[in-house]
Motif scaffolding. Structure first.
Motif, PDB file in Angstrom:
ATOM      1  N   VAL A  13     -10.271  14.657  12.380  1.00 62.16           N
ATOM      2  CA  VAL A  13     -10.864  13.712  11.440  1.00 62.16           C
ATOM      3  C   VAL A  13      -9.792  13.203  10.484  1.00 62.16           C
ATOM      4  N   VAL A  14      -9.889  11.919  10.149  1.00 62.30           N
ATOM      5  CA  VAL A  14      -9.025  11.315   9.140  1.00 62.30           C
ATOM      6  C   VAL A  14      -9.855  11.047   7.892  1.00 62.30           C
ATOM      7  N   ILE A  15      -9.427  11.589   6.773  1.00 60.55           N
ATOM      8  CA  ILE A  15     -10.037  11.289   5.483  1.00 60.55           C
ATOM      9  C   ILE A  15      -9.341  10.060   4.911  1.00 60.55           C
ATOM     10  N   LEU A  16     -10.111   9.041   4.556  1.00 59.50           N
ATOM     11  CA  LEU A  16      -9.569   7.792   4.030  1.00 59.50           C
ATOM     12  C   LEU A  16      -9.892   7.678   2.541  1.00 59.50           C
ATOM     13  N   LEU A  17      -8.872   7.364   1.740  1.00 61.83           N
ATOM     14  CA  LEU A  17      -9.010   7.274   0.292  1.00 61.83           C
ATOM     15  C   LEU A  17      -8.624   5.866  -0.166  1.00 61.83           C
ATOM     16  N   HIS A  18      -9.525   5.180  -0.821  1.00 62.96           N
ATOM     17  CA  HIS A  18      -9.282   3.789  -1.212  1.00 62.96           C
ATOM     18  C   HIS A  18      -8.481   3.684  -2.513  1.00 62.96           C
ATOM     19  N   GLY A  58     -11.701   0.062  -5.301  1.00 66.88           N
ATOM     20  CA  GLY A  58     -12.064  -0.196  -3.920  1.00 66.88           C
ATOM     21  C   GLY A  58     -13.317   0.571  -3.538  1.00 66.88           C
ATOM     22  N   ASN A  59     -13.580   0.631  -2.242  1.00 65.78           N
ATOM     23  CA  ASN A  59     -14.694   1.418  -1.707  1.00 65.78           C
ATOM     24  C   ASN A  59     -14.488   1.557  -0.211  1.00 65.78           C
ATOM     25  N   ALA A  60     -15.389   2.258   0.439  1.00 66.06           N
ATOM     26  CA  ALA A  60     -15.237   2.554   1.864  1.00 66.06           C
ATOM     27  C   ALA A  60     -15.493   1.354   2.758  1.00 66.06           C
ATOM     28  N   GLN A  61     -15.965   0.235   2.176  1.00 67.44           N
ATOM     29  CA  GLN A  61     -16.230  -0.949   2.987  1.00 67.44           C
ATOM     30  C   GLN A  61     -15.132  -2.003   2.875  1.00 67.44           C
ATOM     31  N   ARG A  62     -14.090  -1.720   2.120  1.00 63.32           N
ATOM     32  CA  ARG A  62     -12.982  -2.671   2.058  1.00 63.32           C
ATOM     33  C   ARG A  62     -12.322  -2.761   3.429  1.00 63.32           C
ATOM     34  N   PRO A  63     -11.840  -3.952   3.820  1.00 59.76           N
ATOM     35  CA  PRO A  63     -11.278  -4.112   5.162  1.00 59.76           C
ATOM     36  C   PRO A  63     -10.162  -3.129   5.492  1.00 59.76           C
ATOM     37  N   TYR A  64      -9.331  -2.765   4.515  1.00 67.25           N
ATOM     38  CA  TYR A  64      -8.277  -1.808   4.836  1.00 67.25           C
ATOM     39  C   TYR A  64      -8.841  -0.429   5.152  1.00 67.25           C
ATOM     40  N   MET A  65     -10.028  -0.136   4.640  1.00 70.40           N
ATOM     41  CA  MET A  65     -10.693   1.135   4.953  1.00 70.40           C
ATOM     42  C   MET A  65     -11.397   1.064   6.304  1.00 70.40           C
ATOM     43  N   THR A  66     -12.183   0.012   6.523  1.00 67.60           N
ATOM     44  CA  THR A  66     -12.912  -0.099   7.794  1.00 67.60           C
ATOM     45  C   THR A  66     -11.946  -0.344   8.949  1.00 67.60           C
ATOM     46  N   GLY A  67     -10.868  -1.092   8.699  1.00 66.24           N
ATOM     47  CA  GLY A  67      -9.868  -1.289   9.744  1.00 66.24           C
ATOM     48  C   GLY A  67      -9.199   0.013  10.131  1.00 66.24           C
ATOM     49  N   SER A  68      -8.900   0.840   9.141  1.00 62.41           N
ATOM     50  CA  SER A  68      -8.288   2.145   9.409  1.00 62.41           C
ATOM     51  C   SER A  68      -9.258   3.070  10.128  1.00 62.41           C
ATOM     52  N   ALA A  69     -10.519   3.038   9.713  1.00 59.05           N
ATOM     53  CA  ALA A  69     -11.527   3.869  10.368  1.00 59.05           C
ATOM     54  C   ALA A  69     -11.709   3.449  11.828  1.00 59.05           C
ATOM     55  N   LYS A  70     -11.763   2.149  12.062  1.00 54.02           N
ATOM     56  CA  LYS A  70     -11.931   1.643  13.428  1.00 54.02           C
ATOM     57  C   LYS A  70     -10.754   2.054  14.306  1.00 54.02           C
ATOM     58  N   MET A  71      -9.539   1.932  13.776  1.00 56.69           N
ATOM     59  CA  MET A  71      -8.353   2.329  14.530  1.00 56.69           C
ATOM     60  C   MET A  71      -8.390   3.824  14.838  1.00 56.69           C
ATOM     61  N   ALA A  72      -8.778   4.621  13.858  1.00 54.23           N
ATOM     62  CA  ALA A  72      -8.881   6.064  14.075  1.00 54.23           C
ATOM     63  C   ALA A  72      -9.904   6.377  15.166  1.00 54.23           C
TER      64      ALA A  72
END
Length: 319
Positions: free
Chosen positions: A62-67, A71-85
């Motif tokens: 699992v990858v923990i993502l910190l904005h 920010g928040n978990a729906q920012r594109p840099y977060m969702t893009g990172s989640a999708k890539m993971a």
């Protein structure tokens, strides 16, 4: 470790740091990802909302993502990172810091650049309630500073944590603040300040005895906000004390887990002290990559996938 050479070479327009920053923050969209929200309770009675996304097959990674700031978990840099993971064999736990999930947090305190106790709570929750054997952490800007501080502090680090990456990290908070207060960053700083003042007004409704109207009107800069609210709400003497105690730069020598910092040379948010060349040279666990381009959390890439999204998965896969 020595400085890592970077081959990031975006199209001409994205070699402009401001354009890269603005495109990533205001224009980019990410589709094709589904997030499921989980709320966890914190030891002090407050809560955090975690937005989970999963790959097509069961995994124990699992990858923990910190904005970043506001920010928040729906920012594109977060969702893009989640999708890539998710497409590369990792589940993703995108953390919304206190007050950033669309609902005000319960306590007078909020989040800040050094609030590692909340990250520790997320990690303990994952280890105790989930099935993951390997944990990776990726933080952006403020979240990157927090992640690096966490693994460099005098604490027991779980053996499950295998690697950390910070993108556009203000390793020296005061150095970064001085950049944000320069005219070139006026619009960015104003946007951050306006968002923070709006949250402070909402917080005033819950804690009218602690926040007065004059407190809010006195906030003219981001430093004022940290002097009037951040420091007082989180046990620091003032803004400078907060910056001093919470900058990750001082914690880098103690890091023993592989950690990669990716800070672009043309990131207008970062001062010279945010590029820890010496610390990376002296610590074999700290890797520093300084691309010529990228802006602040920009790093445009082909097919709506940023350079850092690809780079981070490659780094984690190699551990």
């Amino acid at each position: 470790m020595p400085l890592i050479s970077s081959d990031y070479n975006p199209p001409l327009l994205f070699k402009n740091g401001h354009f890269s920053t603005l495109y990533a923050g205001l224009l980019r969209t990410v589709s094709g990802i589904t997030q499921e929200r989980e709320r966890i309770l914190l030891p002090d009675g407050d809560f955090l909302d975690l937005d989970w996304s999963y790959g097509p097959q069961r995994t124990r990674k699992v990858v923990i993502l910190l904005h970043g700031l506001e920010g928040n978990a729906q920012r594109p840099y977060m969702t893009g990172s989640a999708k890539m993971a998710n497409t590369h064999g990792y589940d993703a736990c995108a953390v919304n810091f206190r007050g950033c999930s669309g609902e005000p947090n319960i306590l007078y305190r909020s989040y800040h650049s050094g609030a590692t106790e909340d990250l520790d709570s997320v990690i303990h929750h994952i280890l105790s309630a989930k099935i993951y054997a390997e944990i990776y952490i990726k933080g952006f800007s403020l979240g990157g500073n927090l992640a690096l501080k966490y693994i460099g502090e005098d604490r027991q680090i779980s053996e499950a944590i295998k690697g950390v990456v910070g993108v556009s990290v203000p390793c020296s908070l005061y150095s970064s603040l001085k950049q944000l207060l320069q005219p070139k960053n006026y619009l960015y700083a104003k946007r951050f300040k306006d968002h923070l003042k709006a949250k402070m007004r909402a917080k005033q409704q819950l804690f009218p005895s602690k926040i007065q109207d004059e407190d809010i009107t006195q906030i003219k800069t981001l430093k004022d906000f940290d002097d009037i609210y951040t420091s007082k709400a989180h046990g620091f003497k003032d803004a400078l004390d907060y910056y001093t105690q919470c900058s990750s730069l001082q914690f880098l020598p103690q890091i023993t887990i592989p950690a990669l910092i990716i800070n672009a040379k043309n990131d207008s948010f970062l001062g010279s002290e945010c590029y820890p060349y010496q610390e990376a040279k002296e610590n074999e666990s700290v890797f520093l990559e300084v691309p010529e381009y990228g802006g602040h959390v920009g790093f445009y890439g082909n097919q709506n996938t940023t350079y850092t999204e690809k780079r981070v998965i490659a780094f984690f896969d190699a551990l």
